[in-house]
Structure formats: structure tokens, C-alpha cells
Design a protein around this motif. Structure first.
Motif, PDB file in Angstrom:
ATOM      1  N   ALA A   1       0.843  -1.194   0.000  1.00 52.71           N
ATOM      2  CA  ALA A   1       0.000   0.000   0.000  1.00 52.71           C
ATOM      3  C   ALA A   1       0.882   1.250   0.000  1.00 52.71           C
ATOM      4  O   ALA A   1       0.425   2.337   0.317  1.00 52.71           O
TER       5      ALA A   1
ATOM      6  N   LYS B   1     -10.075   6.900  -2.523  1.00 52.32           N
ATOM      7  CA  LYS B   1      -9.093   6.233  -1.672  1.00 52.32           C
ATOM      8  C   LYS B   1      -8.254   7.300  -0.988  1.00 52.32           C
ATOM      9  O   LYS B   1      -7.762   8.217  -1.628  1.00 52.32           O
TER      10      LYS B   1
ATOM     11  N   ILE C   1      -5.102   8.972   0.545  1.00 50.95           N
ATOM     12  CA  ILE C   1      -3.660   8.828   0.351  1.00 50.95           C
ATOM     13  C   ILE C   1      -2.910   9.895   1.125  1.00 50.95           C
ATOM     14  O   ILE C   1      -3.436  10.947   1.450  1.00 50.95           O
TER      15      ILE C   1
ATOM     16  N   THR D   1      -1.224   4.562   0.630  1.00 52.21           N
ATOM     17  CA  THR D   1      -2.677   4.490   0.565  1.00 52.21           C
ATOM     18  C   THR D   1      -3.198   3.967   1.889  1.00 52.21           C
ATOM     19  O   THR D   1      -2.702   2.963   2.402  1.00 52.21           O
TER      20      THR D   1
ATOM     21  N   THR E   1      -5.565   1.916   3.575  1.00 51.34           N
ATOM     22  CA  THR E   1      -6.457   0.815   3.232  1.00 51.34           C
ATOM     23  C   THR E   1      -6.401  -0.242   4.331  1.00 51.34           C
ATOM     24  O   THR E   1      -5.346  -0.470   4.915  1.00 51.34           O
TER      25      THR E   1
ATOM     26  N   ASP F   1      -2.919  -1.998  -2.059  1.00 48.45           N
ATOM     27  CA  ASP F   1      -3.821  -1.023  -2.673  1.00 48.45           C
ATOM     28  C   ASP F   1      -4.037  -1.360  -4.154  1.00 48.45           C
ATOM     29  O   ASP F   1      -4.574  -0.561  -4.900  1.00 48.45           O
TER      30      ASP F   1
ATOM     31  N   TYR G   1      -2.665   1.184  -6.721  1.00 52.61           N
ATOM     32  CA  TYR G   1      -3.205   2.547  -6.752  1.00 52.61           C
ATOM     33  C   TYR G   1      -2.125   3.594  -6.477  1.00 52.61           C
ATOM     34  O   TYR G   1      -2.047   4.613  -7.175  1.00 52.61           O
ATOM     35  N   SER G   2      -1.273   3.375  -5.487  1.00 45.61           N
ATOM     36  CA  SER G   2      -0.220   4.350  -5.165  1.00 45.61           C
ATOM     37  C   SER G   2       0.761   4.496  -6.333  1.00 45.61           C
ATOM     38  O   SER G   2       1.217   5.594  -6.637  1.00 45.61           O
TER      39      SER G   2
END
Length: 137
Positions: free
Chosen positions: A13, A72, A74, A96, A98, A103, A106-107
Motif C-alpha cells: 500500500a 481512496k 492517500i 494508501t 487501506t 492497494d 493505486y499508489s
């Protein structure tokens, strides 16, 4: 890319850029500009992005702290360092928030997007060229 890098890429993450990253897109990016101009451009870019908010700026340390609480959540640290006149390095660290251990990239995607936007705003010189900058001194 080794096994450890592959697992870390998908099971994390948190993503950081660095000089010698195995992912070419996550290597430190260099721009032909001054530290002050790059920091101002990064701040302007972040402020234009919906949901992102600059929480603090430290010009003397070359750091910008960013939070996003929409979608999300961050936490991002952007580091700007002038390595020589008109050669400025930019690195990102994105975490992130989570409940899962990952994640799902996503990051990493956030960093790709930030570099792409910054490359369009400033004169891009290259990636991971820090080792070449010290030669000849």
C-alpha cells in the motif's frame, strides 16, 4: 525484476520513487529548472487536482506534504532537490490508507499520473541520471 520486486509491486500500500528503481517509470525524474520553480509548479499541479490538498510545504527541505480524503485516502510526500544549477530532481512517496495489505497498484498509478502531468508542465531532462551528474566534478 526479481521475485521480491514483483511481490512488493502488487502486495503493498506504499510506493516510492528512487534513483535506481527497477520500474523505469518510478525512477527519479529530473527537470531543467530551479528548485523554487519546480516546487511552485508541483504545488499548483496538486491544487488543481480534485480531492488533493497540500497540507504543508517546507521550501528549505524541499518537501511538500499532500493528503487526499476523497475516494481512496492517500498521504503523499514530494521531495524536490536541486542537484546543480537548472537540474532539479523530483521524488514521490505515496501511501494508501487501506484496511488491506495492498492497494492493488493505486499508489503506483498516482505517481505515474503525477510524473506525466509534471513532464507536461516543466522541461523534462530524464530519469535516474543522478549518477551521471557527479561525473566531471
Amino acid at each position: 525484476m526479481g521475485f521480491k520486486d514483483t511481490v512488493q509491486k502488487y502486495m503493498s500500500a506504499h510506493t516510492e520513487t528512487r534513483e535506481n528503481h527497477v520500474d523505469e517509470k518510478l525512477k527519479t525524474h529530473y527537470y531543467k529548472s530551479t528548485k523554487e520553480k519546480v516546487m511552485a509548479e508541483v504545488e499548483a499541479m496538486i491544487n488543481q487536482k480534485k480531492g488533493f490538498k497540500v497540507k504543508s510545504t517546507s521550501p528549505e527541505h524541499g518537501e511538500i506534504i499532500v493528503r487526499s480524503d476523497q475516494g481512496k485516502k492517500i498521504f503523499m510526500v514530494i521531495t524536490v532537490i536541486m542537484v546543480r544549477p537548472y537540474r532539479t530532481a523530483v521524488d514521490f512517496a505515496v501511501t494508501t490508507d487501506t484496511p488491506l495489505f495492498t492497494d492493488f497498484g493505486y499508489s503506483r498509478k498516482i505517481i505515474y499520473e503525477q510524473y506525466k502531468n509534471l513532464n507536461g508542465r516543466l522541461t523534462f531532462v530524464g530519469t535516474g541520471i543522478g549518477d551521471n551528474l557527479t561525473q566531471g566534478f
